[in-house]
Scaffold this motif. Sequence first.
Motif, mmCIF file in Angstrom:
data_model
loop_
_atom_site.group_PDB
_atom_site.id
_atom_site.type_symbol
_atom_site.label_atom_id
_atom_site.label_comp_id
_atom_site.label_asym_id
_atom_site.label_seq_id
_atom_site.Cartn_x
_atom_site.Cartn_y
_atom_site.Cartn_z
ATOM 1 N N MET A 41 0.772 -1.297 0.081
ATOM 2 C CA MET A 41 -0.038 0.029 0.037
ATOM 3 C C MET A 41 0.930 1.114 -0.165
ATOM 4 O O MET A 41 0.737 2.148 -0.691
ATOM 5 C CB MET A 41 -0.864 0.024 1.100
ATOM 6 C CG MET A 41 -1.933 -0.958 0.692
ATOM 7 S SD MET A 41 -3.031 -1.056 2.531
ATOM 8 C CE MET A 41 -3.582 0.433 2.849
ATOM 9 N N PHE A 42 1.738 1.192 0.697
ATOM 10 C CA PHE A 42 2.813 2.527 1.084
ATOM 11 C C PHE A 42 3.583 2.476 -0.498
ATOM 12 O O PHE A 42 3.800 3.902 -0.915
ATOM 13 C CB PHE A 42 3.990 2.407 2.080
ATOM 14 C CG PHE A 42 3.196 2.508 3.368
ATOM 15 C CD1 PHE A 42 1.875 3.313 3.441
ATOM 16 C CD2 PHE A 42 3.491 1.684 4.433
ATOM 17 C CE1 PHE A 42 1.685 3.650 4.797
ATOM 18 C CE2 PHE A 42 2.852 1.786 5.681
ATOM 19 C CZ PHE A 42 1.901 2.802 6.051
ATOM 20 N N TYR A 43 3.950 1.599 -1.187
ATOM 21 C CA TYR A 43 4.604 1.621 -2.437
ATOM 22 C C TYR A 43 3.367 2.281 -3.657
ATOM 23 O O TYR A 43 4.110 3.264 -4.092
ATOM 24 C CB TYR A 43 5.021 0.187 -2.743
ATOM 25 C CG TYR A 43 5.535 0.024 -4.198
ATOM 26 C CD1 TYR A 43 6.963 0.436 -4.374
ATOM 27 C CD2 TYR A 43 4.958 -0.262 -5.394
ATOM 28 C CE1 TYR A 43 7.664 0.497 -5.471
ATOM 29 C CE2 TYR A 43 5.271 -0.249 -6.469
ATOM 30 C CZ TYR A 43 6.715 0.086 -6.542
ATOM 31 O OH TYR A 43 7.255 0.107 -7.858
ATOM 32 N N ALA A 44 2.448 1.923 -3.407
ATOM 33 C CA ALA A 44 1.369 2.249 -4.489
ATOM 34 C C ALA A 44 1.212 3.859 -4.069
ATOM 35 O O ALA A 44 1.157 4.662 -5.080
ATOM 36 C CB ALA A 44 0.021 1.776 -4.408
ATOM 37 N N VAL A 45 1.050 4.441 -2.930
ATOM 38 C CA VAL A 45 0.885 5.598 -2.751
ATOM 39 C C VAL A 45 1.990 6.654 -3.141
ATOM 40 O O VAL A 45 2.172 7.662 -3.501
ATOM 41 C CB VAL A 45 0.509 5.896 -1.187
ATOM 42 C CG1 VAL A 45 0.685 7.598 -0.651
ATOM 43 C CG2 VAL A 45 -0.835 5.177 -0.688
ATOM 44 N N GLU A 46 3.232 5.901 -2.662
ATOM 45 C CA GLU A 46 4.745 6.762 -2.959
ATOM 46 C C GLU A 46 4.738 6.910 -4.553
ATOM 47 O O GLU A 46 5.159 8.002 -5.100
ATOM 48 C CB GLU A 46 5.827 5.937 -2.436
ATOM 49 C CG GLU A 46 6.056 5.935 -0.999
ATOM 50 C CD GLU A 46 6.865 5.062 -0.547
ATOM 51 O OE1 GLU A 46 7.806 4.492 -1.181
ATOM 52 O OE2 GLU A 46 7.059 5.091 0.924
ATOM 53 N N LYS A 47 4.341 5.853 -5.275
ATOM 54 C CA LYS A 47 4.615 5.889 -6.843
ATOM 55 C C LYS A 47 3.414 6.886 -7.375
ATOM 56 O O LYS A 47 3.538 7.469 -8.216
ATOM 57 C CB LYS A 47 4.068 4.464 -7.127
ATOM 58 C CG LYS A 47 5.415 3.562 -6.914
ATOM 59 C CD LYS A 47 6.536 3.916 -7.453
ATOM 60 C CE LYS A 47 7.184 3.472 -8.538
ATOM 61 N NZ LYS A 47 8.505 3.778 -9.131
ATOM 62 N N TYR A 48 2.273 6.789 -6.718
ATOM 63 C CA TYR A 48 1.172 7.620 -7.305
ATOM 64 C C TYR A 48 1.553 9.317 -6.908
ATOM 65 O O TYR A 48 1.581 9.947 -7.513
ATOM 66 C CB TYR A 48 -0.192 7.578 -6.125
ATOM 67 C CG TYR A 48 -1.274 8.570 -6.644
ATOM 68 C CD1 TYR A 48 -1.816 8.492 -7.855
ATOM 69 C CD2 TYR A 48 -1.635 9.509 -5.865
ATOM 70 C CE1 TYR A 48 -3.038 9.244 -8.294
ATOM 71 C CE2 TYR A 48 -2.594 10.273 -6.164
ATOM 72 C CZ TYR A 48 -3.288 10.179 -7.212
ATOM 73 O OH TYR A 48 -4.427 10.940 -7.612
ATOM 74 N N LEU A 49 2.224 9.518 -5.769
ATOM 75 C CA LEU A 49 2.555 10.893 -5.501
ATOM 76 C C LEU A 49 3.844 11.223 -6.109
ATOM 77 O O LEU A 49 3.980 12.295 -6.635
ATOM 78 C CB LEU A 49 3.113 11.138 -4.028
ATOM 79 C CG LEU A 49 1.876 10.762 -2.945
ATOM 80 C CD1 LEU A 49 2.603 10.774 -1.879
ATOM 81 C CD2 LEU A 49 0.967 11.997 -3.136
#
Length: 102
Positions: A41-49
């Motif tokens: 989840m944190f990976y996806a959020v970081e990539k989104y940002l």
Amino acid sequence: MVVTFKEENTIAFKHLFLKDYVDGSEDTYAVYTQRDLYDHMFYAVEKYLAIPNETIGRYAYVRGECSGNQSALMLCQQYYRKGQIDPANDTFNIDPKIITGK
């Protein structure tokens, strides 16, 4: 063309947002522990940002008054206003007017 666009974008999103994604692994993509879930989840959020700095496609954040927090994902696309496909004889009837949408 629409199918190809969708398929290519789906693959691009998988590579962008799914941690350790490998082509051909579409049968299963799972996490089994809370730690793995949070990592993914944190990976996806970081990539989104990081979209503005990493992507070369047409993906961007919504800017201006229409977005509250200015971090919503926006896809800019062009499409034909109307179209019909006759599967019986593989013919297309497409209105050539192009609409640009967000």
